[in-house]
Design a protein around this motif. Sequence first.
Motif, PDB file in Angstrom:
ATOM      1  N   LEU A 165      -3.181  26.706 -43.605  1.00  0.00           N
ATOM      2  CA  LEU A 165      -1.649  26.608 -43.225  1.00  0.00           C
ATOM      3  C   LEU A 165      -0.953  26.673 -44.472  1.00  0.00           C
ATOM      4  CD1 LEU A 165      -1.527  23.808 -40.705  1.00  0.00           C
ATOM      5  CD2 LEU A 165      -0.885  26.073 -40.252  1.00  0.00           C
ATOM      6  N   GLY A 166      -1.294  26.148 -45.622  1.00  0.00           N
ATOM      7  CA  GLY A 166      -0.594  26.266 -46.898  1.00  0.00           C
ATOM      8  C   GLY A 166      -0.093  24.663 -47.202  1.00  0.00           C
ATOM      9  N   VAL A 167      -0.720  23.842 -46.699  1.00  0.00           N
ATOM     10  CA  VAL A 167      -0.212  22.401 -46.983  1.00  0.00           C
ATOM     11  C   VAL A 167      -0.489  22.083 -48.239  1.00  0.00           C
ATOM     12  CG1 VAL A 167      -0.534  19.804 -46.577  1.00  0.00           C
ATOM     13  CG2 VAL A 167      -0.550  21.801 -44.355  1.00  0.00           C
ATOM     14  N   PRO A 168       0.224  21.866 -49.225  1.00  0.00           N
ATOM     15  CA  PRO A 168       0.279  21.651 -50.708  1.00  0.00           C
ATOM     16  C   PRO A 168      -1.171  20.548 -50.991  1.00  0.00           C
ATOM     17  CG  PRO A 168       2.614  21.335 -50.110  1.00  0.00           C
ATOM     18  CD  PRO A 168       1.724  21.644 -48.894  1.00  0.00           C
ATOM     19  N   MET A 169      -1.776  20.630 -51.839  1.00  0.00           N
ATOM     20  CA  MET A 169      -2.995  19.753 -52.220  1.00  0.00           C
ATOM     21  C   MET A 169      -2.433  18.300 -52.166  1.00  0.00           C
ATOM     22  SD  MET A 169      -6.178  19.812 -52.621  1.00  0.00           S
ATOM     23  CE  MET A 169      -6.586  21.737 -53.282  1.00  0.00           C
ATOM     24  N   GLU A 170      -1.310  18.077 -52.931  1.00  0.00           N
ATOM     25  CA  GLU A 170      -0.875  16.670 -53.057  1.00  0.00           C
ATOM     26  C   GLU A 170      -0.433  15.701 -51.722  1.00  0.00           C
ATOM     27  OE1 GLU A 170       2.783  19.147 -54.093  1.00  0.00           O
ATOM     28  OE2 GLU A 170       0.425  19.108 -54.132  1.00  0.00           O
ATOM     29  N   ASP A 171      -0.247  16.692 -50.607  1.00  0.00           N
ATOM     30  CA  ASP A 171       0.093  15.983 -49.244  1.00  0.00           C
ATOM     31  C   ASP A 171      -1.335  16.135 -48.330  1.00  0.00           C
ATOM     32  OD1 ASP A 171       2.502  16.031 -50.205  1.00  0.00           O
ATOM     33  OD2 ASP A 171       3.188  17.864 -49.122  1.00  0.00           O
ATOM     34  N   ARG A 172      -2.161  16.550 -48.940  1.00  0.00           N
ATOM     35  CA  ARG A 172      -3.363  16.393 -47.914  1.00  0.00           C
ATOM     36  C   ARG A 172      -3.961  15.190 -47.644  1.00  0.00           C
ATOM     37  NH1 ARG A 172      -6.080  22.457 -49.610  1.00  0.00           N
ATOM     38  NH2 ARG A 172      -4.301  23.441 -49.461  1.00  0.00           N
ATOM     39  N   THR A 173      -4.051  14.422 -48.498  1.00  0.00           N
ATOM     40  CA  THR A 173      -4.542  13.106 -48.603  1.00  0.00           C
ATOM     41  C   THR A 173      -3.880  12.133 -47.781  1.00  0.00           C
ATOM     42  OG1 THR A 173      -5.496  13.253 -50.926  1.00  0.00           O
ATOM     43  CG2 THR A 173      -5.718  11.105 -50.023  1.00  0.00           C
ATOM     44  N   VAL A 174      -2.401  12.500 -47.890  1.00  0.00           N
ATOM     45  CA  VAL A 174      -1.339  11.556 -46.855  1.00  0.00           C
ATOM     46  C   VAL A 174      -1.937  12.056 -45.319  1.00  0.00           C
ATOM     47  CG1 VAL A 174       0.939  11.156 -46.270  1.00  0.00           C
ATOM     48  CG2 VAL A 174       0.287  11.675 -48.646  1.00  0.00           C
ATOM     49  N   PHE A 175      -2.049  13.115 -45.025  1.00  0.00           N
ATOM     50  CA  PHE A 175      -2.396  13.524 -43.743  1.00  0.00           C
ATOM     51  C   PHE A 175      -3.984  13.076 -43.350  1.00  0.00           C
ATOM     52  CE2 PHE A 175       0.539  17.571 -43.998  1.00  0.00           C
ATOM     53  CZ  PHE A 175       1.658  16.668 -44.144  1.00  0.00           C
ATOM     54  N   MET A 176      -4.769  13.194 -44.275  1.00  0.00           N
ATOM     55  CA  MET A 176      -6.069  12.768 -43.759  1.00  0.00           C
ATOM     56  C   MET A 176      -6.202  11.205 -43.628  1.00  0.00           C
ATOM     57  SD  MET A 176      -8.909  14.789 -46.030  1.00  0.00           S
ATOM     58  CE  MET A 176      -8.134  14.551 -47.603  1.00  0.00           C
ATOM     59  N   ASN A 177      -5.159  10.468 -44.143  1.00  0.00           N
ATOM     60  CA  ASN A 177      -5.253   8.826 -43.969  1.00  0.00           C
ATOM     61  C   ASN A 177      -4.822   8.766 -42.738  1.00  0.00           C
ATOM     62  OD1 ASN A 177      -6.502   8.525 -46.457  1.00  0.00           O
ATOM     63  ND2 ASN A 177      -4.748   8.038 -47.655  1.00  0.00           N
ATOM     64  N   ALA A 178      -3.626   9.360 -42.616  1.00  0.00           N
ATOM     65  CA  ALA A 178      -2.825   9.058 -41.250  1.00  0.00           C
ATOM     66  C   ALA A 178      -3.665   9.484 -40.020  1.00  0.00           C
ATOM     67  CB  ALA A 178      -1.364  10.123 -41.266  1.00  0.00           C
ATOM     68  N   ILE A 179      -4.520  10.786 -40.241  1.00  0.00           N
ATOM     69  CA  ILE A 179      -5.354  11.053 -39.207  1.00  0.00           C
ATOM     70  C   ILE A 179      -6.552  10.075 -38.806  1.00  0.00           C
ATOM     71  CG2 ILE A 179      -6.826  12.744 -38.001  1.00  0.00           C
ATOM     72  CD1 ILE A 179      -4.873  14.939 -39.484  1.00  0.00           C
ATOM     73  N   ALA A 180      -7.029   9.640 -39.934  1.00  0.00           N
ATOM     74  CA  ALA A 180      -8.362   8.721 -39.949  1.00  0.00           C
ATOM     75  C   ALA A 180      -7.860   7.420 -39.705  1.00  0.00           C
ATOM     76  CB  ALA A 180      -8.683   8.582 -41.463  1.00  0.00           C
ATOM     77  N   ASP A 181      -6.555   6.913 -39.737  1.00  0.00           N
ATOM     78  CA  ASP A 181      -6.219   5.734 -39.325  1.00  0.00           C
ATOM     79  C   ASP A 181      -5.629   5.551 -37.848  1.00  0.00           C
ATOM     80  OD1 ASP A 181      -6.601   4.759 -41.911  1.00  0.00           O
ATOM     81  OD2 ASP A 181      -4.303   4.912 -42.462  1.00  0.00           O
ATOM     82  N   ALA A 182      -5.460   6.665 -37.248  1.00  0.00           N
ATOM     83  CA  ALA A 182      -5.117   6.642 -35.932  1.00  0.00           C
ATOM     84  C   ALA A 182      -6.345   7.056 -35.006  1.00  0.00           C
ATOM     85  CB  ALA A 182      -4.108   7.615 -35.636  1.00  0.00           C
ATOM     86  N   PRO A 183      -6.490   6.769 -33.659  1.00  0.00           N
ATOM     87  CA  PRO A 183      -7.301   7.007 -32.861  1.00  0.00           C
ATOM     88  C   PRO A 183      -7.228   8.410 -32.497  1.00  0.00           C
ATOM     89  CG  PRO A 183      -6.188   4.875 -32.135  1.00  0.00           C
ATOM     90  CD  PRO A 183      -5.326   5.593 -33.334  1.00  0.00           C
ATOM     91  N   PRO A 184      -8.352   9.126 -31.806  1.00  0.00           N
ATOM     92  CA  PRO A 184      -8.154  10.411 -31.418  1.00  0.00           C
ATOM     93  C   PRO A 184      -7.146  10.589 -30.407  1.00  0.00           C
ATOM     94  CG  PRO A 184     -10.271   9.395 -30.592  1.00  0.00           C
ATOM     95  CD  PRO A 184      -9.658   8.359 -31.471  1.00  0.00           C
ATOM     96  N   PRO A 185      -6.604  11.922 -29.893  1.00  0.00           N
ATOM     97  CA  PRO A 185      -5.632  11.966 -28.799  1.00  0.00           C
ATOM     98  C   PRO A 185      -6.260  11.395 -27.406  1.00  0.00           C
ATOM     99  CG  PRO A 185      -5.698  13.996 -30.110  1.00  0.00           C
ATOM    100  CD  PRO A 185      -6.984  13.009 -30.683  1.00  0.00           C
ATOM    101  N   GLY A 186      -5.509  10.763 -26.701  1.00  0.00           N
ATOM    102  CA  GLY A 186      -6.370  10.361 -25.459  1.00  0.00           C
ATOM    103  C   GLY A 186      -6.999   9.175 -25.257  1.00  0.00           C
TER     104      GLY A 186
END
Length: 420
Positions: A165-186
Amino acid sequence: MQSLVERDYFTDYEILKDPYAFFNALRDNGPIFQPPGKDYFIVTGFEETLQVLRDHDTFSAIIALQGAGAPLPFTPEGSDINGQLDAHRHQFMGWDSVVNMDDDRHTKLRALINTLFVPSRLKASEEFIDKYCEEMVGKAVAEGKVELISAIATPFVTMVVADLLGVPMEDRTVFMNAIADAPPPGSLDGAEGAGHPFAVMGKYFFGYVADRKANPQDDILTELTHATYMDGTKPEVHDIVQLGMFMFGAGQDTSAKLLGNAMKYLVEQPELQDRLRADPKLISAFLEEVLRIEGSTKQTARLARKDTEVGGVKIPAGSKVLVALSAANRDPRRWENPNELEIGRKKIVEHVGFGRGKHVCAGAPLARAEVRIIFEKFLASTSKIELDMEKHPGGIADLVYEPSFIIRGLATMNLKLTPA
């Protein structure tokens, strides 16, 4: 005692963690069945699944995210509810996500998506995947053990789709943490509001789109930002942001879970590891069979726009339909020995692990490539992959699947890795 067919798919933890016995019990009542006391139908038949997923004029995808168990924002009336659906579309959860869209809006956006996953882009992405896999797998093998889901699967596929997609390197950890901390869809433990990953990512993606307008780059976000539909119109900024976030979220969920689901078979059957090490060309066929027998997406949902009939069962307009992809992929009318993993099945790519019809997963080629490459690295770098019995003293029986009505995936999986 309550029978299996009387239990609730959407709230029963045991069924959500292992749905196959439930779907088999439903199948005994026919390929499409309305469970007692429920206001939705469940499709378990392979041919019936194809009929529903391909008939876009009769079935709307508007409930794909919220599922068949959630109530509608209106009371259906008459033999054709298209007018009501259009009037209330904005009230559905995720109405502006491409997976929920119908008709012209979906066709235009999907045509745009299809231009993104061209062979040249996938080849470039494979080069990144190969290098990143080498680093991740090499580190894990050197340490001799790893927790596959959190340390490998999720960060691996997240970084791949972020690079694409082109997500900047410095933001990827933020997104990974947000996804890791949340349960999966459904998930029954689903996150809502400010804690939801999309809520976290939204402001970032709006910023990316604004930046790409002024500063084009060689990435998918730039292509989306400057894209034009076939009719000469341009996508709304909101649609581009939603699409970018959906591609990011969906791309990491399904591929990460596929990696874990496939690895389970390798540690369960050591001889299968040896077979794939001896002939790595079989890895792709192995993954297709895993997609059939234990794919990452268990189900999707559709809403009948008008009166119809599926598998000899009358479906009134306004009926919600749970399309059990994981059941269709084990339909004995279509597959011999459906509950057994068999590499080399004829016409295996006909499985519905990625869906079918206009809403078939656009990222399927990327998912196949990234999971194939990381398995090639794992098998080439090791002589043995096994469960860490200190973490899982009960063996395979200790592995727990997440209670999601959408995603089929392991919560954790600790491995011991013996170097090649």
